[in-house]
Design a protein around this motif. Structure first.
Motif, PDB file in Angstrom:
ATOM      1  N   TYR A 174       0.934  -1.280  -0.202  1.00  0.00           N
ATOM      2  CA  TYR A 174       0.005  -0.107   0.069  1.00  0.00           C
ATOM      3  C   TYR A 174       0.873   1.154   0.035  1.00  0.00           C
ATOM      4  N   ALA A 175       2.051   1.342   0.867  1.00  0.00           N
ATOM      5  CA  ALA A 175       2.816   2.462   0.736  1.00  0.00           C
ATOM      6  C   ALA A 175       3.439   2.917  -0.440  1.00  0.00           C
ATOM      7  N   SER A 176       4.041   1.581  -1.089  1.00  0.00           N
ATOM      8  CA  SER A 176       4.669   1.637  -2.519  1.00  0.00           C
ATOM      9  C   SER A 176       3.545   2.157  -3.331  1.00  0.00           C
ATOM     10  N   GLY A 177       2.363   1.850  -3.360  1.00  0.00           N
ATOM     11  CA  GLY A 177       1.340   2.447  -4.137  1.00  0.00           C
ATOM     12  C   GLY A 177       0.878   3.767  -4.316  1.00  0.00           C
ATOM     13  N   HIS A 178       1.088   4.142  -2.838  1.00  0.00           N
ATOM     14  CA  HIS A 178       0.883   5.625  -2.613  1.00  0.00           C
ATOM     15  C   HIS A 178       1.857   6.587  -2.933  1.00  0.00           C
ATOM     16  N   ARG A 304      -7.558   6.087   0.112  1.00  0.00           N
ATOM     17  CA  ARG A 304      -6.028   6.519   0.295  1.00  0.00           C
ATOM     18  C   ARG A 304      -5.067   5.185   0.561  1.00  0.00           C
ATOM     19  N   LEU A 305      -4.254   5.025  -0.120  1.00  0.00           N
ATOM     20  CA  LEU A 305      -3.138   3.908   0.292  1.00  0.00           C
ATOM     21  C   LEU A 305      -2.572   3.968   1.436  1.00  0.00           C
ATOM     22  N   ASP A 306      -2.108   5.262   1.709  1.00  0.00           N
ATOM     23  CA  ASP A 306      -1.239   5.463   2.730  1.00  0.00           C
ATOM     24  C   ASP A 306      -1.923   5.436   3.990  1.00  0.00           C
ATOM     25  N   ILE A 307      -3.024   5.626   3.993  1.00  0.00           N
ATOM     26  CA  ILE A 307      -4.103   5.356   5.283  1.00  0.00           C
ATOM     27  C   ILE A 307      -4.220   3.563   5.417  1.00  0.00           C
ATOM     28  N   LYS A 308      -4.172   2.924   4.303  1.00  0.00           N
ATOM     29  CA  LYS A 308      -4.455   1.452   4.349  1.00  0.00           C
ATOM     30  C   LYS A 308      -2.987   0.945   4.993  1.00  0.00           C
ATOM     31  N   ALA A 309      -1.962   1.524   4.512  1.00  0.00           N
ATOM     32  CA  ALA A 309      -0.613   0.976   4.822  1.00  0.00           C
ATOM     33  C   ALA A 309      -0.203   1.297   6.108  1.00  0.00           C
ATOM     34  N   GLN A 310      -0.862   2.365   6.825  1.00  0.00           N
ATOM     35  CA  GLN A 310      -0.784   2.807   8.444  1.00  0.00           C
ATOM     36  C   GLN A 310      -1.366   1.856   9.124  1.00  0.00           C
ATOM     37  N   GLU A 311      -2.535   1.400   8.520  1.00  0.00           N
ATOM     38  CA  GLU A 311      -3.541   0.605   9.504  1.00  0.00           C
ATOM     39  C   GLU A 311      -2.877  -0.860   9.406  1.00  0.00           C
ATOM     40  N   LYS A 312      -2.278  -1.406   8.336  1.00  0.00           N
ATOM     41  CA  LYS A 312      -1.649  -2.584   8.251  1.00  0.00           C
ATOM     42  C   LYS A 312      -0.239  -2.566   9.025  1.00  0.00           C
ATOM     43  N   LEU A 313       0.222  -1.511   9.255  1.00  0.00           N
ATOM     44  CA  LEU A 313       1.528  -1.266  10.246  1.00  0.00           C
ATOM     45  C   LEU A 313       1.122  -1.551  11.685  1.00  0.00           C
ATOM     46  N   ILE A 314      -0.259  -0.778  11.861  1.00  0.00           N
ATOM     47  CA  ILE A 314      -0.526  -0.992  13.491  1.00  0.00           C
ATOM     48  C   ILE A 314      -0.989  -2.177  13.646  1.00  0.00           C
ATOM     49  N   GLU A 315      -1.585  -2.902  12.656  1.00  0.00           N
ATOM     50  CA  GLU A 315      -1.897  -4.556  12.767  1.00  0.00           C
ATOM     51  C   GLU A 315      -0.481  -5.381  13.103  1.00  0.00           C
ATOM     52  N   ALA A 316       0.450  -5.000  12.369  1.00  0.00           N
ATOM     53  CA  ALA A 316       1.691  -5.848  12.550  1.00  0.00           C
ATOM     54  C   ALA A 316       2.293  -5.540  13.759  1.00  0.00           C
ATOM     55  N   ALA A 317       2.288  -4.250  14.244  1.00  0.00           N
ATOM     56  CA  ALA A 317       2.591  -4.044  15.549  1.00  0.00           C
ATOM     57  C   ALA A 317       1.868  -4.554  16.695  1.00  0.00           C
ATOM     58  N   GLN A 318       0.731  -4.725  16.512  1.00  0.00           N
ATOM     59  CA  GLN A 318      -0.385  -5.240  17.442  1.00  0.00           C
ATOM     60  C   GLN A 318       0.188  -6.900  17.578  1.00  0.00           C
ATOM     61  N   ILE A 319       0.291  -7.579  16.659  1.00  0.00           N
ATOM     62  CA  ILE A 319       0.831  -8.691  16.552  1.00  0.00           C
ATOM     63  C   ILE A 319       2.136  -9.128  17.214  1.00  0.00           C
TER      64      ILE A 319
END
Length: 518
Positions: A174-178, A304-319
């Motif tokens: 997502y971040a690369s797409g943004h 927005r792809l940067d929003i999706k990217a940040q949400e996935k980073l939060i998901e990874a951090a929670q894991i």
């Protein structure tokens, strides 16, 4: 001023026009907005770097799946030992020779439920020289199971590395797409800026051509005694300023072409781009009033792809945080194994089945264990857990800041659109009035009621009006692209491929806005 000076001045004016016209289009390649976008996505080095980052993140996901691969092991061994032996009855010393060989094969598998299973089989033969038993053969089958009861137990703990890698991969995609979208957006802005510079230069060329015609008229009137020397010099000075404007316009056009080439990632063997096309027609104020900032923000948060990217980073951090919490638990593992062992004297290694024919020497075996491990203080695990907590907190704050920034960008862009439309309408009105003034001034000039300087001044105002309209059109086109970019509606993410429609970025996102609940 002598007649020779006048002639030289007029020739210089014409030569300047020809020189600028000749250099303005040298080594240029026509390019449309579609081609500019396509070339940026397909050849820009920054885009290639972003695509490489995605491939690297995908490789990390593949590597994380290796924890659950089936393991195959095998070994072959052989040995020979000579040992001195003294008989306790006779006291005679002798040499004992033992030859042995073994074959082992096993399978192991770790499951996502946290259970580990291993299956192995070992066949060994041992030959004792001068022994009536001669060759002894053994076979051992073993099945072992290990089950973590606390630390590392369960699906979440065992698959944390894999799931975190998957979330990080999606975040990278997502971040690369943004970032690729942003690179395309920069190329679009550079394209409209280059078109603005091109149309400005075209208008300056027209003005310069008129200046050349005016120079002829000035010369004829001065020679005929209709124009005083001072008036002639003043008029000629005004015309010289147009030469400066034309050169500035040529330089601005060239710089805009270089900027566009850089934004598209042109290779060294590619010529400078010469933009072709027209600006999108500005919308009216009634249409712009349909742009609801709150609904546009909701649309941006969905697209927005940067929003999706940040949400996935939060998901990874929670894991990662959940895994670090699991690591603070004591390690308590339950181990169980069972198997079957057989042995036979006088074993023929060519007949492995003989090992299982003598029931009195064959039988099952089993074992069970419980292993506990826990460091006093547990500082390493606790410190890692607190670090993961802060990492998650930072990413959540970043998401909040990003949302605030997007709201600000949307508000500013809507204002830019409205400002560009107002400027366009005012410039059009001003230009229409100045064209009437030009007609009237030219009529008065023919009757001797206006000076040549007046006519030159009016033509300058006409040129300024045209340039103002071009700037307003360019500002509107750039604001359209910016609105598409900040709301995430500039691109479509389909099958991990970004699609940018040139027609779409030249229109307001009203269709997309209608899908958002108000």
């Amino acid at each position: 001023m002598t007649f020779a000076d006048k002639t030289i001045s007029h020739l210089f004016l014409s030569a300047s026009l020809c020189s600028v016209l000749a250099t303005s289009g040298a080594y240029a390649e026509d390019i449309s907005i579609d081609e500019a976008i396509s070339r940026t996505i397909n050849q820009h080095s920054e885009v290639e770097i972003k695509k490489s980052e995605v491939r690297g993140a995908r490789a990390d996901v593949q590597a994380s799946e290796g924890d659950f691969d089936i393991g195959l092991s095998g070994s072959v061994g052989g040995s020979k030992t000579d040992e001195a032996v003294i008989s306790t009855t006779t006291g005679v010393e002798s040499e004992k020779t033992t030859r042995s060989q073994s074959y082992e094969m096993g399978l192991s598998k770790k499951f996502e439920s946290s259970v580990e299973v291993a299956l192995s089989n070992t066949i060994a033969t041992s030959r004792l020289a001068h022994s009536p038993a001669r060759t002894i053969g053994t076979s051992d089958w073993s099945l072992s199971i290990t089950l973590p009861l606390l630390q590392g137990g369960g699906y979440d703990a065992v698959t944390s590395t894999k799931r975190a890698a998957q979330s990080t991969f999606e975040a990278t995609r997502y971040a690369s797409g943004h970032d690729i979208s942003e690179q395309a957006y920069a190329a679009i802005i550079a394209y409209w800026s280059s078109l603005e510079a091109k149309e400005n230069f075209t208008n300056l060329q027209i003005t310069m051509q008129r200046a050349s015609d005016t120079a002829n008229t000035l010369e004829e009137r001065q020679l005929g005694g209709e124009l005083a020397g001072v008036e002639y010099q003043r008029s000629l000075a005004e015309l010289r300023l147009r030469e400066v404007d034309l050169e500035s316009g040529r330089q601005a056009k060239y710089e805009s072409q270089e900027s566009l080439a850089l934004a598209m990632g042109n290779r060294e063997d590619q010529e400078l781009p010469e933009v072709v096309g027209t600006f999108p027609l500005p919308a009216d104020m009634a249409t712009l009033d349909k742009l609801d900032a709150n609904k546009l923000l909701s649309l941006a948060l969905l697209r927005r792809l940067d929003i999706k990217a940040q949400e996935k980073l939060i998901e990874a951090a929670q894991i990662s945080l959940n895994k670090s919490k699991d690591d603070t638990l004591p390690s308590l593992d339950l181990g169980m194994s069972g198997g079957y062992t057989s042995a036979i004297p006088g074993f023929d290694s060519g007949k492995t089945s003989n090992l299982y024919e003598h029931k009195e020497r064959n039988g099952p075996d089993y074992s069970m264990s419980l292993t506990l491990s826990y460091p006093l203080g547990n500082n390493a695990a606790n410190g890692a857990m607190y670090g993961e907590m802060e990492n998650l907190n930072q990413k959540e704050i970043t998401l909040i800041q990003l949302k605030r920034s997007i709201r600000n960008e949307i508000n500013v862009t809507i204002d830019k659109l409205k400002s560009a439309v107002r400027s366009y309408e005012l410039s059009a009105q001003s230009l229409a009035l100045m064209e009437e003034v030009a007609i009237e001034t030219k009529r008065k000039l023919n009757f001797g009621e206006a000076s040549m300087t007046d006519m030159i001044s009016v033509e300058d105002r006409l040129t300024e009006g045209r340039l103002s309209m071009i700037k307003a059109q360019s500002d509107y086109a750039q604001a359209l692209a910016e609105l598409r970019f900040v709301t995430g509606t500039m691109t479509t993410d389909k099958d991990e491929n970004l699609i940018i429609n040139a027609e779409q970025i030249q229109s307001l996102p009203l269709a997309e806005l209608s899908t958002v609940d108000g």
